[in-house]
Design an enzyme around this catalytic site. Structure first.
Site, short mmCIF file in Angstrom:
data_model
loop_
_atom_site.label_atom_id
_atom_site.label_comp_id
_atom_site.label_asym_id
_atom_site.label_seq_id
_atom_site.Cartn_x
_atom_site.Cartn_y
_atom_site.Cartn_z
N SER A 13 67.25 26.08 37.03
CA SER A 13 65.89 25.78 36.61
C SER A 13 65.21 24.81 37.57
CB SER A 13 65.91 25.26 35.18
OG SER A 13 64.63 25.28 34.62
N ASP A 23 62.68 35.97 30.97
CA ASP A 23 62.50 34.53 31.08
C ASP A 23 61.02 34.18 30.97
OD1 ASP A 23 62.50 31.84 31.76
OD2 ASP A 23 64.10 32.08 33.24
N HIS A 33 66.00 32.10 29.45
CA HIS A 33 66.15 30.83 30.14
C HIS A 33 67.04 29.84 29.39
CE1 HIS A 33 64.67 28.19 33.34
NE2 HIS A 33 64.77 27.23 32.46
#
Length: 719
Positions: free
Chosen positions: A577, A663, A708
């Protein structure tokens, strides 16, 4: 990761979306999936999940960016043509990457098979050694396994006497997993948060308990929920990754639902929490730097919520309750680190806050547990863990240092705030959780011997300090096999994050232990922008200080090599991330330091994202990255380190990226763009360099399932 006091400490101010904790009526899990042999959920007051099922560099549910982008409407004809062309290009690119991945991955079948077998062995050996946590209410014990919630009697080991209260599969939720459980005070209702792996939105299922448990109500798009009384539930609604509305629903006559609170500021995110003693339900509205709390008196749940303290820019605070006094965990006052203060419930304004406890310099407050006459602070200092036990009776503080191998706390539940023992687990990336207890009566720490989790003894833990460009000392935690010789020839895996005030995840992972057993060195670089040394450590690595995190990372890797921990040609870097910002930036500035990079759902185009104000999270992210639209200096600064913006023809390490089709935070289109540009730069460099120049592998694995934040054990194992 969980909300409550822990999410304030670990990043409530930075809108890290952990899930509510510190409620004696709660249980929850981020990583549970109905296919698990057993699921680890939090029971009662539990804090963070005792088992996470995400891959290396695991993605925590921090708030990054949404992939929902607007299409500018010019005219009906032009709009349709544009969408068709864009979709076609996207589909072709996606198909091309999937074909490339299928070709590449076929070469590693034998390796994959060996690794998968080893990970399954380690998972089965260590994951369930502590059993499934239980939620105890008097003689009743609630627990969850395989997507089902069970009820049994305390001390009853006969499986035939276990009652099934809820099953995801039987009720048609076979693709969902249980994220959270709340039992109402009178045990008449149970609220369950269900979430699929492919969506961030959750559904709240309310089950009427009794002789014939049945579903009473289904509420879609819910983020957090808490019981105020046995039949009054408060919950927040979630839309486009935002939570700004709080509702109250009554389950007995007259049944009704009404809006209780609305947050008007787009920078703020609303969640709910219940104080440990069950007296108050708190409505918490938080931006990354400022917070505001409203109290709902659980004795009078229909009264209008009362404001504790109006939001004050730069002041974060969170509320607990004891003996008609509010205990306030806050950044108010100097230095701007967390302190514990208190004030009467009737006069809770900031002018009445009195200091109870303050942290030492460069100390991270990881968590806090409130009991009837004591409070336990879970702390990190210079990489070491310890407890501070505050006595409200003697007004004394007892400090207890924990074993040197420990890197993370995993708190367990304490159903009653009057309990005499605090249970928790200690863990590290290569050490499965071991259970400990602190006895208030004995004033000492007890290692629980009931489990069969040995201390892994075949590795060294080394803590280092690297001197960054501005002379700041940056902590590094290193693990290596005790039997390894010639460490400079061993492969090294470097971990980095450095954003939102979040610590690197150093909980146990089967794959980390496997790497140690196979001779790898693991290094965790606690760079600025993270939270390892307190709030100032984060502040010194965000907005106009972001380059300091990059300088820290470079200094850490160089020190490791200087001390004989591997060398550049055997060094890999991993990040997830927002950690992709520093990892991607290092590939541009100092590619010679590393041979390979592994990125999971990476954030690699800061500039473009921060300039798209229509994205749901951009406004609240301004406090982390800055505002390039309003400040030209900020735009130039972001452009100076943004991974996508600084790709150029040069030598690059090999890069492996995992991305997710569903995501909502990291746009897949942006990752595709990054990969294409990186490949072109590497090929351009190879074509203009000497014959035989090494061309890096740049591989993108696009996962159709998963998102995610969450991943089942099976999916993460396949990754």
């Amino acid at each position: 990761p969980c909300v409550g006091l822990a999410n304030v400490l670990q990043g409530l101010s930075f809108n890290i979306r952990y899930y509510s904790k510190h409620n004696y009526r709660q249980a929850e899990c981020l990583g549970n999936n109905i296919n698990h042999p057993k699921c680890r959920i939090l029971d009662c007051s539990g804090s963070r999940c005792t088992q996470r099922t995400v891959p290396p560099g695991s993605i925590l549910p921090w708030r990054c960016f949404s992939c929902k982008e607007e299409t500018k409407i010019l005219s009906k004809r032009k709009r349709n043509t544009s969408i068709t062309t864009s979709e076609l290009l996207y589909k072709n690119l996606l198909k091309s990457e999937q074909e490339h991945w299928n070709d590449i991955s076929a070469r590693y079948k034998a390796t994959t098979k060996r690794i998968k077998k080893k990970l399954e062995e380690l998972h089965n050996k260590y994951t369930f050694s502590l059993g499934s946590p239980r939620i105890r209410f008097g003689d009743n014990v609630y627990f969850e396994e395989d997507g089902c919630i069970f009820l049994s009697k305390a001390g009853d080991v006969d499986e035939e006497n276990v009652e099934i209260l809820f099953s995801t599969e039987e009720l048609g939720f076979s693709n969902a997993f249980i994220r959270r459980i709340r039992i109402s005070p009178g045990q008449s209702y149970m609220a369950i948060g269900l979430k699929s792996e492919n969506s961030e939105e959750a559904t709240c299922i309310i089950v009427k308990l009794g002789n014939f448990p049945h579903v009473e109500k289904v509420i879609p798009n819910v983020f957090s929920f808490e019981w105020a009384t046995s039949d009054v539930l408060y919950y927040t609604s979630q839309k486009n990754l935002k939570c700004q509305n709080v509702f109250m629903t009554t389950l007995t006559n007259p049944k009704h639902t009404k809006l209780v609170y609305t947050e008007q500021d787009a920078r703020f995110f609303v969640d709910l929490h219940c104080t440990k003693d069950g007296r108050f339900l708190t409505i918490n509205s938080n931006s990354k730097t400022t917070s505001e709390v409203w109290l709902v008196d659980c004795r009078h749940p229909f009264k209008v919520p009362a404001l504790v303290q109006a939001r004050t820019k730069g002041v974060i605070y969170h509320i607990e309750h004891r003996n008609n006094e509010l205990y306030i965990l806050t950044t108010y006052g100097e230095p701007a680190e967390y302190k514990l203060m208190k004030a009467p419930v009737a006069s809770s304004g900031m002018e009445n806050w009195q200091l109870v406890y303050a942290l030492e310099k460069k100390t991270k407050l990881v968590d806090l547990e409130m009991f009837s006459d004591r409070c336990i602070m879970f702390l990190k200092n210079a990489g070491h863990l310890y407890l501070d036990v505050l006595s409200f009776i003697s007004h004394s503080v007892q400090s207890i240092k924990l074993p040197a191998w420990a890197c993370e706390f995993e708190l367990e539940s304490h159903p009653k705030h009057t309990t005499g023992t605090c249970y928790f687990q200690l863990t590290s990336p290569v050490q499965p959780p071991k259970r400990f207890a602190y006895s208030f009566k004995e004033n000492n720490l007890i290692e629980q011997a009931v489990q069969e989790v040995p201390i892994i003894a075949n590795y060294h833990t080394t803590r280092l300090l690297a001197k960054s460009k501005d002379e700041t000392l940056v902590p590094i935690t290193v693990f290596n096999n005790m039997n390894s010789k010639e460490l400079h020839r061993k492969p090294l895996l470097v971990h980095v994050y450095g954003a939102y005030g979040i610590d690197l995840n150093m909980t146990f992972k089967e794959e980390k232990l496997m790497l140690i057993e196979e001779g790898w060195i693991l290094a965790y670089c606690h760079v600025r922008g993270g939270g390892e040394l307190g709030l100032s450590w984060h502040k010194d690595g965000c907005q106009h200080n972001k380059l300091k995190g990059l300088q820290d990372l470079k200094a850490c890797i160089m020190l490791l090599h200087e001390l004989g921990f591997s060398q550049p040609k055997y060094t890999a870097l991993t990040a997830a991330s927002a950690g992709g910002v520093l990892a991607g930036a290092l590939c541009n500035t100092d590619p010679e330091l590393i041979r390979a990079v592994v990125l999971q759902a990476p954030f690699v185009d800061v500039l473009s994202t921060m300039m798209k104000t229509h994205l749901p999270l951009t406004t609240e992210e301004l406090e982390e990255w800055g505002n390039p639209l309003a400040d030209e200096k900020c735009m130039k600064y972001i452009k100076s380190y943004c991974p996508y913006q600084n790709i150029k023809p040069q030598h690059y390490p090999s890069v492996f990226i995992t991305a997710y089709e569903n995501d909502q935070r990291i746009p897949l289109t942006g990752v595709l763009r990054y990969v294409q540009k990186l490949r072109k730069a590497a090929l351009d460099h190879a074509s203009t360099s000497k014959k035989g120049n090494w061309i890096p592998n740049i591989i993108l694995d696009i996962q159709a399932n998963g998102s995610h934040c969450d991943s089942s054990w099976e999916d993460s194992l396949n990754e």
